[in-house]
Design a protein around this motif. Structure first.
Motif, PDB file in Angstrom:
ATOM      1  N   PHE A   1       1.187   6.561  39.953  1.00 32.80           N
ATOM      2  CA  PHE A   1       0.887   5.467  40.889  1.00 32.80           C
ATOM      3  C   PHE A   1       1.952   4.378  40.852  1.00 32.80           C
ATOM      4  O   PHE A   1       1.683   3.220  41.177  1.00 32.80           O
ATOM      5  N   SER A   2       3.152   4.750  40.468  1.00 28.04           N
ATOM      6  CA  SER A   2       4.245   3.783  40.365  1.00 28.04           C
ATOM      7  C   SER A   2       4.575   3.152  41.721  1.00 28.04           C
ATOM      8  O   SER A   2       4.550   3.807  42.757  1.00 28.04           O
ATOM      9  N   ALA A   3       4.958   1.867  41.673  1.00 23.78           N
ATOM     10  CA  ALA A   3       5.331   1.151  42.902  1.00 23.78           C
ATOM     11  C   ALA A   3       6.752   1.495  43.346  1.00 23.78           C
ATOM     12  O   ALA A   3       7.126   1.252  44.484  1.00 23.78           O
ATOM     13  N   GLY A   4       7.550   2.048  42.447  1.00 25.84           N
ATOM     14  CA  GLY A   4       8.893   2.479  42.835  1.00 25.84           C
ATOM     15  C   GLY A   4       9.901   2.210  41.737  1.00 25.84           C
ATOM     16  O   GLY A   4       9.819   1.157  41.116  1.00 25.84           O
ATOM     17  N   PRO A   5      10.810   3.161  41.509  1.00 30.26           N
ATOM     18  CA  PRO A   5      10.825   4.525  42.019  1.00 30.26           C
ATOM     19  C   PRO A   5       9.471   5.191  41.822  1.00 30.26           C
ATOM     20  O   PRO A   5       8.797   4.942  40.830  1.00 30.26           O
ATOM     21  N   ALA A   6       9.100   6.013  42.773  1.00 27.38           N
ATOM     22  CA  ALA A   6       7.724   6.474  42.852  1.00 27.38           C
ATOM     23  C   ALA A   6       7.635   7.996  42.971  1.00 27.38           C
ATOM     24  O   ALA A   6       8.657   8.686  43.006  1.00 27.38           O
ATOM     25  N   ALA A   7       6.395   8.450  43.058  1.00 29.82           N
ATOM     26  CA  ALA A   7       6.127   9.893  43.157  1.00 29.82           C
ATOM     27  C   ALA A   7       6.865  10.510  44.347  1.00 29.82           C
ATOM     28  O   ALA A   7       6.993   9.891  45.406  1.00 29.82           O
ATOM     29  N   LEU A   8       7.330  11.736  44.145  1.00 29.64           N
ATOM     30  CA  LEU A   8       7.941  12.515  45.231  1.00 29.64           C
ATOM     31  C   LEU A   8       7.099  13.767  45.441  1.00 29.64           C
ATOM     32  O   LEU A   8       6.430  14.226  44.515  1.00 29.64           O
ATOM     33  N   PRO A   9       7.145  14.354  46.642  1.00 36.11           N
ATOM     34  CA  PRO A   9       6.397  15.593  46.843  1.00 36.11           C
ATOM     35  C   PRO A   9       6.928  16.688  45.907  1.00 36.11           C
ATOM     36  O   PRO A   9       8.147  16.879  45.804  1.00 36.11           O
ATOM     37  N   GLU A  10       6.015  17.390  45.260  1.00 34.30           N
ATOM     38  CA  GLU A  10       6.445  18.418  44.309  1.00 34.30           C
ATOM     39  C   GLU A  10       7.306  19.493  44.994  1.00 34.30           C
ATOM     40  O   GLU A  10       8.283  19.971  44.423  1.00 34.30           O
TER      41      GLU A  10
ATOM     42  N   GLU B   1       4.008  -6.111  51.702  1.00 35.48           N
ATOM     43  CA  GLU B   1       4.359  -6.790  50.447  1.00 35.48           C
ATOM     44  C   GLU B   1       3.845  -5.958  49.279  1.00 35.48           C
ATOM     45  O   GLU B   1       2.649  -5.944  48.978  1.00 35.48           O
ATOM     46  N   THR B   2       4.776  -5.328  48.612  1.00 36.85           N
ATOM     47  CA  THR B   2       4.503  -4.325  47.583  1.00 36.85           C
ATOM     48  C   THR B   2       3.744  -4.887  46.382  1.00 36.85           C
ATOM     49  O   THR B   2       2.934  -4.193  45.775  1.00 36.85           O
ATOM     50  N   ILE B   3       4.036  -6.126  46.013  1.00 38.33           N
ATOM     51  CA  ILE B   3       3.434  -6.711  44.815  1.00 38.33           C
ATOM     52  C   ILE B   3       2.042  -7.253  45.110  1.00 38.33           C
ATOM     53  O   ILE B   3       1.102  -7.024  44.342  1.00 38.33           O
TER      54      ILE B   3
ATOM     55  N   ASN C   1       0.031  -0.089  48.667  1.00 38.58           N
ATOM     56  CA  ASN C   1       0.011  -0.751  47.351  1.00 38.58           C
ATOM     57  C   ASN C   1      -1.292  -1.513  47.226  1.00 38.58           C
ATOM     58  O   ASN C   1      -1.541  -2.453  47.969  1.00 38.58           O
ATOM     59  N   ILE C   2      -2.119  -1.102  46.293  1.00 36.65           N
ATOM     60  CA  ILE C   2      -3.465  -1.664  46.195  1.00 36.65           C
ATOM     61  C   ILE C   2      -3.666  -2.330  44.827  1.00 36.65           C
ATOM     62  O   ILE C   2      -3.910  -1.663  43.830  1.00 36.65           O
ATOM     63  N   PRO C   3      -3.511  -3.669  44.793  1.00 36.49           N
ATOM     64  CA  PRO C   3      -3.753  -4.366  43.530  1.00 36.49           C
ATOM     65  C   PRO C   3      -5.258  -4.541  43.333  1.00 36.49           C
ATOM     66  O   PRO C   3      -5.992  -4.733  44.305  1.00 36.49           O
ATOM     67  N   PHE C   4      -5.709  -4.455  42.091  1.00 35.99           N
ATOM     68  CA  PHE C   4      -7.109  -4.768  41.815  1.00 35.99           C
ATOM     69  C   PHE C   4      -7.237  -5.323  40.404  1.00 35.99           C
ATOM     70  O   PHE C   4      -6.388  -5.100  39.543  1.00 35.99           O
TER      71      PHE C   4
ATOM     72  N   HIS D   1       1.897  -5.755  38.735  1.00 42.50           N
ATOM     73  CA  HIS D   1       3.172  -6.450  38.560  1.00 42.50           C
ATOM     74  C   HIS D   1       2.967  -7.660  37.652  1.00 42.50           C
ATOM     75  O   HIS D   1       1.949  -8.344  37.753  1.00 42.50           O
ATOM     76  N   LYS D   2       3.945  -7.930  36.797  1.00 45.61           N
ATOM     77  CA  LYS D   2       3.761  -8.994  35.790  1.00 45.61           C
ATOM     78  C   LYS D   2       3.479 -10.358  36.421  1.00 45.61           C
ATOM     79  O   LYS D   2       2.814 -11.193  35.807  1.00 45.61           O
ATOM     80  N   SER D   3       3.922 -10.574  37.647  1.00 47.01           N
ATOM     81  CA  SER D   3       3.706 -11.888  38.271  1.00 47.01           C
ATOM     82  C   SER D   3       2.260 -12.085  38.748  1.00 47.01           C
ATOM     83  O   SER D   3       1.833 -13.211  38.983  1.00 47.01           O
ATOM     84  N   VAL D   4       1.508 -11.002  38.919  1.00 43.67           N
ATOM     85  CA  VAL D   4       0.116 -11.153  39.377  1.00 43.67           C
ATOM     86  C   VAL D   4      -0.904 -10.608  38.377  1.00 43.67           C
ATOM     87  O   VAL D   4      -2.086 -10.962  38.443  1.00 43.67           O
ATOM     88  N   GLY D   5      -0.486  -9.737  37.480  1.00 40.66           N
ATOM     89  CA  GLY D   5      -1.393  -9.181  36.471  1.00 40.66           C
ATOM     90  C   GLY D   5      -2.329  -8.127  37.046  1.00 40.66           C
ATOM     91  O   GLY D   5      -2.107  -7.613  38.153  1.00 40.66           O
ATOM     92  N   GLY D   6      -3.381  -7.808  36.304  1.00 38.92           N
ATOM     93  CA  GLY D   6      -4.346  -6.820  36.767  1.00 38.92           C
ATOM     94  C   GLY D   6      -3.744  -5.435  36.910  1.00 38.92           C
ATOM     95  O   GLY D   6      -2.820  -5.061  36.178  1.00 38.92           O
ATOM     96  N   MET D   7      -4.262  -4.692  37.877  1.00 43.25           N
ATOM     97  CA  MET D   7      -3.826  -3.315  38.118  1.00 43.25           C
ATOM     98  C   MET D   7      -3.216  -3.211  39.504  1.00 43.25           C
ATOM     99  O   MET D   7      -3.485  -4.044  40.377  1.00 43.25           O
ATOM    100  N   ARG D   8      -2.460  -2.165  39.695  1.00 49.07           N
ATOM    101  CA  ARG D   8      -1.979  -1.852  41.045  1.00 49.07           C
ATOM    102  C   ARG D   8      -1.803  -0.348  41.157  1.00 49.07           C
ATOM    103  O   ARG D   8      -1.132   0.261  40.331  1.00 49.07           O
ATOM    104  N   ALA D   9      -2.408   0.221  42.184  1.00 49.63           N
ATOM    105  CA  ALA D   9      -2.204   1.639  42.469  1.00 49.63           C
ATOM    106  C   ALA D   9      -1.341   1.742  43.724  1.00 49.63           C
ATOM    107  O   ALA D   9      -1.742   1.277  44.792  1.00 49.63           O
TER     108      ALA D   9
END
Ligand SMILES: *Cc1c(COP(=O)(O)O)cnc(C)c1O
Length: 360
Positions: free
Chosen positions: A6-15, A151-153, A297-300, A326-334
Motif C-alpha cells: 500500500f505504498s504511496a510511491g514508489p508503489a506497487a506495479l502489476p505483477e 493530494e497524495t498525503i 490515497n486513503i488516510p485513516f 505520512h509523518k506530517s499527518v500521522g495515522g495510517m494511509r492506504a
C-alpha cells in the motif's frame, strides 16, 4: 511470496508487468541486449518510445492540441519547470491549495515570480476539502492557475474541474493520472511523476497544450524547456529509457484491463470498500469531506492512536505493508493505485475489522 503493498510511491506495479520485464531483461525481442543497454536513438528503443506515446495518447484520449513529453525531474522538478516555462511574459500565477504538494508548488514558484493564493482547502482538521471553482478568487491576469488534482498525503481529490477559458490550468496529477478518464482539453498542462500510478521513478509525464510552448523565461534550462523537448521528441538529452519502457508495459496492461473506464470502475469499488469500513463505526476515522475523498490515497486514523504500532505490526504479519501515514499527518494511509487489486483491499478491510473486534 509477494506482499500487498500500500505504498504511496514508489508503489506497487502489476505483477504481469514485472514478469514481462524479467523475461525481457537480458534479451529484449531478439536484440541481444537489455533495454537498459540500448542507444536511445536506435530503432529498438525508438519503437518502445513511440509505442508508449501512442498508447498513452489513446488511453487518456489526449487531443491533438496537446503534446506528450517524457521528462526527468519528478513532480517536484515540475514545480520549478512549470513557472520557468510559463512566466516568460507575465511572471505571476494563482494557486489553489489542497494539501502539502500544492503548498510546495506555491513556495517553489515564488522563486520565479509572484504567487497569489486563490483558494485553500485547509480547515481546523488540516487539508480536508477541495474548494469548489465558485470559491476560487483568481487574480486579474495570471500566467496560469495551479491545482494538485490529487493530494497524495492528505487524500484530497478534486473531481470537478472548471473550464478556465483563456487561463491555462496546470495540474499536478502525479498520484492519480491514469486512475480514471480525464478531460485533457480542460488543462493547459497536466503532469505527473511515474512512480505512483504509471511505472517506476525516473520519468515524468508532461502533457502540454501546444500554444503554451512559447512562454518560457530565458533562464529556463534547455533540457527542461518544453518547446525544445517537444521539438526533439523528448530526446533533446538522453531520456530515462528504462522508466519509459516500464511505463509502456503498464500502458499495454491498462489497455488489456479495458482502458481507463474499466480501471475507474474497479478503483471506485476498491475505494468504496475501504471508506465504508472506515465509516462503519467510530474505531477508524477519515477526515476528508465526502465529495473530495481520494480514490487512490486513503488516510485513516485509529480513535485510540496509542494502538498505531500494534495495528501496523499486525498488518505486516499478514503481508499488508507500507500502511504508515505520512509523518506530517500521522495515522495510517492506504494507497490503492491501479496495480493494487481488489483482493488486496479485501485483505486489508478483513484485517481492519478483526483488529477492531479484538480491541473492543
Ligand atoms: C509524489 C508526488 C510529488 C513528488 O514527486 P517526486 O517525483 O518525488 O518529485 C509531487 N506531487 C504529488 C501530487 C505527488 O504525489
Amino acid at each position: 511470496m509477494r506482499v500487498f503493498n500500500f505504498s504511496a510511491g514508489p508503489a506497487a506495479l502489476p505483477e504481469e508487468v514485472l514478469r514481462q520485464a524479467a523475461d525481457e531483461m537480458l534479451d529484449w525481442h531478439g536484440s541481444g541486449m537489455s533495454v537498459m543497454e540500448m542507444s536511445h536513438r536506435g530503432k529498438e528503443f525508438m519503437s518502445i518510445h513511440e509505442e508508449a506515446l501512442v498508447d498513452l495518447r489513446e488511453l487518456l484520449a489526449v487531443p491533438s492540441s496537446h503534446q506528450i513529453l517524457f521528462l526527468q525531474g519528478g513532480g517536484l522538478g515540475e514545480n520549478a519547470i512549470v513557472p520557468m516555462n510559463l512566466f516568460g511574459t507575465k511572471p505571476r500565477a494563482d494557486f489553489v491549495l489542497t494539501g502539502s504538494w500544492s503548498q510546495k508548488s506555491f513556495n517553489e514558484a515564488k522563486k520565479y515570480g509572484t504567487v497569489h493564493l486563490a483558494a485553500s482547502g485547509q480547515t481546523a482538521d488540516g487539508f480536508t476539502r477541495a474548494p469548489a471553482h465558485a470559491e476560487w478568487q483568481l487574480s486579474a491576469d495570471p500566467a496560469y492557475v495551479h491545482l494538485c488534482t490529487n493530494e497524495t498525503i492528505h487524500g484530497v481529490e478534486t473531481f470537478d474541474i472548471p473550464d478556465l477559458g483563456d487561463i491555462p490550468l496546470v495540474a499536478d496529477a502525479s498520484s492519480h493520472l491514469l486512475s480514471r478518464p480525464m478531460d485533457v482539453a480542460k488543462y493547459g498542462v497536466l503532469f505527473g511523476g511515474a512512480q505512483k500510478n504509471i511505472g517506476i521513478a525516473g520519468v515524468t509525464v508532461v502533457i502540454v497544450r501546444e500554444d503554451l510552448l512559447d512562454r518560457a523565461m530565458s533562464v529556463c534550462p534547455s533540457a527542461f524547456e518544453w518547446k525544445t523537448v517537444a521539438l526533439n521528441n523528448s530526446m533533446y538529452n538522453t531520456p530515462p529509457t528504462y522508466a519509459i519502457y516500464i511505463a509502456g508495459l503498464v500502458f499495454k496492461w491498462l489497455k488489456k484491463q479495458g482502458g481507463l473506464r474499466a480501471i475507474e470502475a474497479r478503483n471506485v469499488e476498491k475505494a468504496k470498500l475501504l471508506y465504508d469500513t472506515i465509516d462503519a463505526g467510530s474505531f477508524y476515522k477519515n477526515k476528508v469531506e465526502r465529495g473530495a475523498r481520494s480514490r487512490m490515497n486513503i488516510p485513516f486514523f485509529l480513535a485510540d492512536e496509542s494502538r498505531n504500532d500494534d495495528f501496523l505490526a499486525g498488518a505486516k504479519a499478514r503481508g499488508l505493508v507500507q500502511l504508515k501515514g505520512h509523518k506530517s499527518v500521522g495515522g495510517m494511509r492506504a494507497s490503492i493505485y491501479n496495480a493494487v487489486a481488489l483482493d488486496g483491499v479485501k485483505a486489508l478491510v478483513e484485517y481492519m475489522k478483526e483488529f477492531e473486534r479484538r480491541g473492543a
